[in-house]
Design an enzyme around this catalytic site. Structure first.
Site, PDB file in Angstrom:
ATOM      1  N   SER A 150       0.832  -1.198   0.000  1.00  0.00           N
ATOM      2  CA  SER A 150       0.000   0.000   0.000  1.00  0.00           C
ATOM      3  C   SER A 150       0.866   1.246   0.000  1.00  0.00           C
ATOM      4  O   SER A 150       2.061   1.202   0.306  1.00  0.00           O
ATOM      5  CB  SER A 150      -0.925  -0.010   1.215  1.00  0.00           C
ATOM      6  OG  SER A 150      -0.437   0.828   2.205  1.00  0.00           O
ATOM      7  N   TYR A 163       0.571  -0.977  10.252  1.00  0.00           N
ATOM      8  CA  TYR A 163       0.129  -1.335   8.902  1.00  0.00           C
ATOM      9  C   TYR A 163       1.237  -1.041   7.878  1.00  0.00           C
ATOM     10  O   TYR A 163       1.536  -1.858   6.995  1.00  0.00           O
ATOM     11  CB  TYR A 163      -1.133  -0.519   8.611  1.00  0.00           C
ATOM     12  CG  TYR A 163      -1.779  -0.743   7.269  1.00  0.00           C
ATOM     13  CD1 TYR A 163      -2.528  -1.886   7.009  1.00  0.00           C
ATOM     14  CD2 TYR A 163      -1.679   0.226   6.265  1.00  0.00           C
ATOM     15  CE1 TYR A 163      -3.148  -2.068   5.774  1.00  0.00           C
ATOM     16  CE2 TYR A 163      -2.292   0.053   5.035  1.00  0.00           C
ATOM     17  CZ  TYR A 163      -3.023  -1.090   4.797  1.00  0.00           C
ATOM     18  OH  TYR A 163      -3.635  -1.273   3.582  1.00  0.00           O
TER      19      TYR A 163
HETATM   20  P1  NAI Z   1     -11.781  -5.057   3.199  1.00  0.00           P
HETATM   21  O1  NAI Z   1     -11.799  -4.935   4.660  1.00  0.00           O
HETATM   22  O2  NAI Z   1     -13.017  -4.738   2.436  1.00  0.00           O
HETATM   23  O3  NAI Z   1     -11.310  -6.495   2.753  1.00  0.00           O
HETATM   24  C1  NAI Z   1     -10.392  -7.255   3.456  1.00  0.00           C
HETATM   25  C2  NAI Z   1     -10.914  -8.678   3.508  1.00  0.00           C
HETATM   26  O4  NAI Z   1      -9.930  -9.494   4.160  1.00  0.00           O
HETATM   27  C3  NAI Z   1     -12.192  -8.796   4.309  1.00  0.00           C
HETATM   28  O5  NAI Z   1     -13.172  -9.438   3.538  1.00  0.00           O
HETATM   29  C4  NAI Z   1     -11.793  -9.597   5.521  1.00  0.00           C
HETATM   30  O6  NAI Z   1     -12.819 -10.423   6.016  1.00  0.00           O
HETATM   31  C5  NAI Z   1     -10.637 -10.399   5.024  1.00  0.00           C
HETATM   32  N1  NAI Z   1      -9.738 -10.826   6.092  1.00  0.00           N
HETATM   33  C6  NAI Z   1      -9.300 -10.095   7.141  1.00  0.00           C
HETATM   34  N2  NAI Z   1      -8.498 -10.840   7.926  1.00  0.00           N
HETATM   35  C7  NAI Z   1      -8.426 -12.062   7.359  1.00  0.00           C
HETATM   36  C8  NAI Z   1      -7.746 -13.253   7.716  1.00  0.00           C
HETATM   37  N3  NAI Z   1      -6.972 -13.317   8.803  1.00  0.00           N
HETATM   38  N4  NAI Z   1      -7.848 -14.319   6.897  1.00  0.00           N
HETATM   39  C9  NAI Z   1      -8.630 -14.272   5.786  1.00  0.00           C
HETATM   40  N5  NAI Z   1      -9.316 -13.175   5.437  1.00  0.00           N
HETATM   41  C10 NAI Z   1      -9.222 -12.072   6.205  1.00  0.00           C
HETATM   42  O7  NAI Z   1     -10.585  -4.131   2.664  1.00  0.00           O
HETATM   43  P2  NAI Z   1     -10.075  -3.809   1.194  1.00  0.00           P
HETATM   44  O8  NAI Z   1     -10.016  -2.363   1.067  1.00  0.00           O
HETATM   45  O9  NAI Z   1     -10.808  -4.595   0.199  1.00  0.00           O
HETATM   46  O10 NAI Z   1      -8.574  -4.320   1.317  1.00  0.00           O
HETATM   47  C11 NAI Z   1      -8.038  -5.393   0.558  1.00  0.00           C
HETATM   48  C12 NAI Z   1      -6.544  -5.283   0.615  1.00  0.00           C
HETATM   49  O11 NAI Z   1      -6.124  -4.076  -0.014  1.00  0.00           O
HETATM   50  C13 NAI Z   1      -5.957  -5.255   2.011  1.00  0.00           C
HETATM   51  O12 NAI Z   1      -4.753  -5.977   2.050  1.00  0.00           O
HETATM   52  C14 NAI Z   1      -5.669  -3.796   2.228  1.00  0.00           C
HETATM   53  O13 NAI Z   1      -4.672  -3.580   3.199  1.00  0.00           O
HETATM   54  C15 NAI Z   1      -5.267  -3.380   0.851  1.00  0.00           C
HETATM   55  N6  NAI Z   1      -5.340  -1.943   0.612  1.00  0.00           N
HETATM   56  C16 NAI Z   1      -6.546  -1.333   0.451  1.00  0.00           C
HETATM   57  C17 NAI Z   1      -6.585   0.023   0.208  1.00  0.00           C
HETATM   58  C18 NAI Z   1      -7.853   0.715  -0.063  1.00  0.00           C
HETATM   59  O14 NAI Z   1      -7.801   1.899  -0.449  1.00  0.00           O
HETATM   60  N7  NAI Z   1      -8.998   0.080   0.080  1.00  0.00           N
HETATM   61  C19 NAI Z   1      -5.353   0.846   0.219  1.00  0.00           C
HETATM   62  C20 NAI Z   1      -4.159   0.083   0.316  1.00  0.00           C
HETATM   63  C21 NAI Z   1      -4.168  -1.258   0.526  1.00  0.00           C
END
Ligand code: NAI
Length: 691
Positions: A150, A163
């Protein structure tokens, strides 16, 4: 036909947000998808099946194939179950997308150990766990790893120390995986997304229109065979923009001699250490746009068209502190236009004060380039510029019209001073990064040296030993043109080249390239500079050797030559072989080796350098010898050739017929020499060790 037809993809955290979009996009392109999601809240608490089940249902109802998995990426056995689900259901695994993530934002001072651990566990350790569990399966299929870093990890973000540390760790892990897994055909890349999801719902700077579905096309691309050659990169994705993140280093500053830097010196030279490429000296006299343009208008006065007949060029001068200029050379004349026009064949970067000093004749043109006060990105044009432009003549024309300039100023101290002597620099190390060994490339090298040995082609091929020239040519050029050595490249010839081969190179090897300066000797006829060259694969030395350059001095009027004692007639060779050098050999070798020094490919430059025409690369003649020694002495097995060394004695011209003479000695020692049609030795002191 989908882009991912037949591929099996595991996506973690695919029950919502960005991961869900990846799953739908991959399935739409024909992939069979394991939809993993723990099903908890944004901070990682809780768990459930509904999120993953819902995405699987969406895929199946659209006609795709998917299965759910509800394990946590923090549980290694759970990760093994995800991989097994893929292998048991569909027979293998091609791609893992590490996407699962949680947030526990707090400033570093207030951050609790448990908040640190939870975030590092899910992101960094979770990514490690999934890759480790999937490794064997990925190696079997030459698959792809796509990790999620990120902005926070790459650049930094307030309140996200846990993070950012985890995401930066994912970046480092991915870089290492890219290096280590290349040989299995497994790629490892990162994406750094920005999108509106539950994770960024309350972050105002993330615009509502940046949807999570926009993050998935680059993931499908990286998962597909379109990106088989792309590894170790980080793609930023935000709305409709896809861009690159890259960690770079600058040239910095180097202290001559063995004394350690003092903190005071670091402070004094801080701007030079942290400079991204502009000359570090503060401008002495920046000059106005008008004055530099005026000075430039004298450029054609010093143009000697006869020096490089037929040369056409568009040389763009990017001048720091004044207006940029374009010098166009065509039809035997040169003209100057203020500003950058057309397509450059060469871009020169220079500071206005250096340029002014150059035109006033205060500094030497060659020195300006040799010391890095100016840089040019096209070796050929740089050499021709040195031959075709008489800077002194331009300077004289300028001075004649501007007597006030000369009278008003004391002859300024040349801005280039205190250059360490070459001897001080002995031991200096050079780093030329990494080279991915590619079979297409070494096959091309073999063909350019008329070598059809089956050992270099097809499955289980190894690279011809002399192929090392291709990865190392950049290193050799870097060393020979090191500004701190001030070697005059127009007078430089390759002297000797010797290599020891510890192991053969194969497709997918990542060769780390290093060099060092071994010695600088003043000879009566010039200067001899020797460099060590090293190629390392997987931390072990794959090849090492020494290459030397001779820089011809000014010819001194010598007395009559002493008569030489008649040499002992050499014993009869064990065998001799003839080699016809084809008319296009130098062109073919230049393309295959990357050594495109214009004296090998451009007749005008070769003539201007005092040669009757283009000359063949000495390294190509050496490669002919390597080919024949492998064929005849090593029974076709290149791995038996353990070392090879030569002295380049005379130039070889395309169209000539060469004769290789080989003397086989005791215990694998081999001596050889190559002669031209006139019986003159072109390669002398040839030696090899065969196992
Ligand atoms: P989100 O919270 O919607 O999705 C993350 C998913 O990971 C959730 O469905 C959650 O249930 C699942 N999860 C969490 N812990 C887990 C575990 N221990 N084992 C299996 N599944 C697990 O968030 P988003 O935004 O979709 O993020 C996806 C990725 O993108 C993450 O790695 C986040 O750090 C990264 N990211 C997102 C950004 C954004 O602007 N949305 C910015 C930079 C990075």
């Amino acid at each position: 036909m989908g882009l991912l037809d037949g591929k099996v993809v595991l996506i973690t955290g695919a029950g919502g947000g960005i991961g869900r979009c990846h799953a739908l996009a991959c399935a739409a392109e024909g992939a069979k998808v394991v939809v993993n999601d723990l099903g908890g809240a944004r901070d990682g608490t809780g768990a459930g099946n509904t999120m993953a089940d819902a995405v699987v249902a969406e895929i199946v109802s659209a006609g795709g194939e998917a299965i759910p998995n509800f394990d946590s990426v923090t549980d290694y056995e759970g990760c093994e179950r995800m991989v097994r689900a893929a292998v048991d259901t569909w027979g293998g695994l091609d791609v893992v997308v590490n996407n699962a993530g949680i947030l526990r934002d707090r400033t570093f001072a207030k951050l609790q150990p448990a908040e640190w651990d939870a975030v590092v566990d899910v992101h960094l350790t979770g990514t490690r766990n999934v890759v480790r569990a999937a490794l064997d399966a990925l190696k079997m299929r030459g698959g792809a790893i796509i990790n999620t870093t990120s902005f926070s990890g790459m650049i930094g973000n307030f309140g996200q120390s846990n993070y950012a540390a985890a995401k930066a760790g994912i970046y480092g892990l991915t870089r290492v995986l890219a290096l280590e897994l290349r040989k299995y055909g497994v790629t490892a890349n990162c994406i750094a997304p920005v999108a509106k999801t539950r994770m960024t719902d309350d972050i105002a700077m993330v615009a509502d229109e940046w949807g999570p579905e926009q993050i998935s096309p680059p993931v499908v691309f990286l998962a597909s065979d379109l990106a088989k050659h792309i590894t170790g990169t980080v793609l930023g994705v935000q709305g409709q923009r896809i861009h690159l993140y890259e960690v770079k280093t600058n040239d910095g500053a180097e202290k001559a001699g063995p004394e350690l830097w003092t903190p005071g010196e670091i402070s004094e030279r801080w701007s030079e250490i942290t400079d991204w490429g502009k000359p570090a000296d503060p401008a002495i006299d920046s000059g106005s746009d008008d004055r530099i343009s005026a000075v430039f208008s004298y450029f054609p006065a010093g143009f000697k068209s006869a020096a490089v007949p037929g040369w056409t060029a568009n040389i763009q001068w990017v001048v720091d502190g004044a207006a940029d200029q374009t010098v166009i050379v065509e039809g035997g004349s040169a003209r100057v236009q203020s500003g950058l026009h057309g397509t450059p064949t060469c871009t020169v970067k220079i500071a206005s004060d250096t340029l002014a000093a150059l035109f006033k004749g205060e500094i030497d043109a060659a020195k300006v380039f040799m010391t890095g006060k100016a840089t040019a990105d096209n070796m050929g044009d740089l050499m021709k510029m040195g031959m075709a432009f008489d800077f002194e003549k331009s300077a004289a024309a300028y001075a004649a019209d501007h007597p006030e300039d000369a009278a008003a100023e004391e002859p300024a101290e040349a801005p280039i001073a205190d250059v360490p002597t070459a001897e001080d620099l002995v031991g200096k190390r050079y780093d030329a990064g990494y080279w991915l060994v590619d079979q297409d490339e070494f096959e091309a090298y073999a063909r350019a040296t008329d070598d059809d040995n089956p050992a270099y082609f097809g499955a289980d091929a190894v690279a011809p030993p002399m192929y090392h020239v291709k990865p190392m040519i950049g290193l050799m050029m870097k060393m020979a043109t090191d500004p701190s050595l001030q070697l005059d490249i127009l007078r430089l010839v390759h002297g000797e080249h010797e290599m020891t081969f510890h192991r053969p190179l194969r497709h997918g090897d990542v060769l780390q390239l290093r060099g060092d300066l071994r010695s600088v000797e003043e000879k009566s006829s010039g200067k001899l500079v020797k460099y060590g060259v090293y190629g390392i694969v997987d931390g072990e030395m794959a090849m090492e050797g020494e290459t030397s350059y001779f820089i011809r001095g000014e010819r001194k009027a010598g007395g009559p030559k002493k008569p030489r004692a008649a040499p002992e007639p050499p014993p009869a060779p064990s065998f001799t072989l003839a080699q016809a050098v084809t008319a296009d050999q130098a062109d073919r070798y230049a393309a295959a080796s990357g050594d495109d020094n214009p004296i090998h490919v451009d007749p005008a430059t070769a003539k201007a350098a005092g040669l009757p025409g283009v000359i063949l690369h000495g390294l190509c003649t050496m490669a002919f010898a390597q080919r024949d020694l492998v064929r005849r002495v090593c029974d076709g097995d290149p791995r038996r050739l353990r070392s090879l060394g030569v002295r380049f004695a005379k130039p070889v011209f395309p169209g000539e017929t060469l004769t290789l003479k080989v003397w086989q000695g005791e215990g694998g020692d081999v001596a050889f020499a190559t002669e031209n049609e006139a019986g003159k030795t072109v390669i002398s002191n040839g030696r090899a060790i065969v196992e």
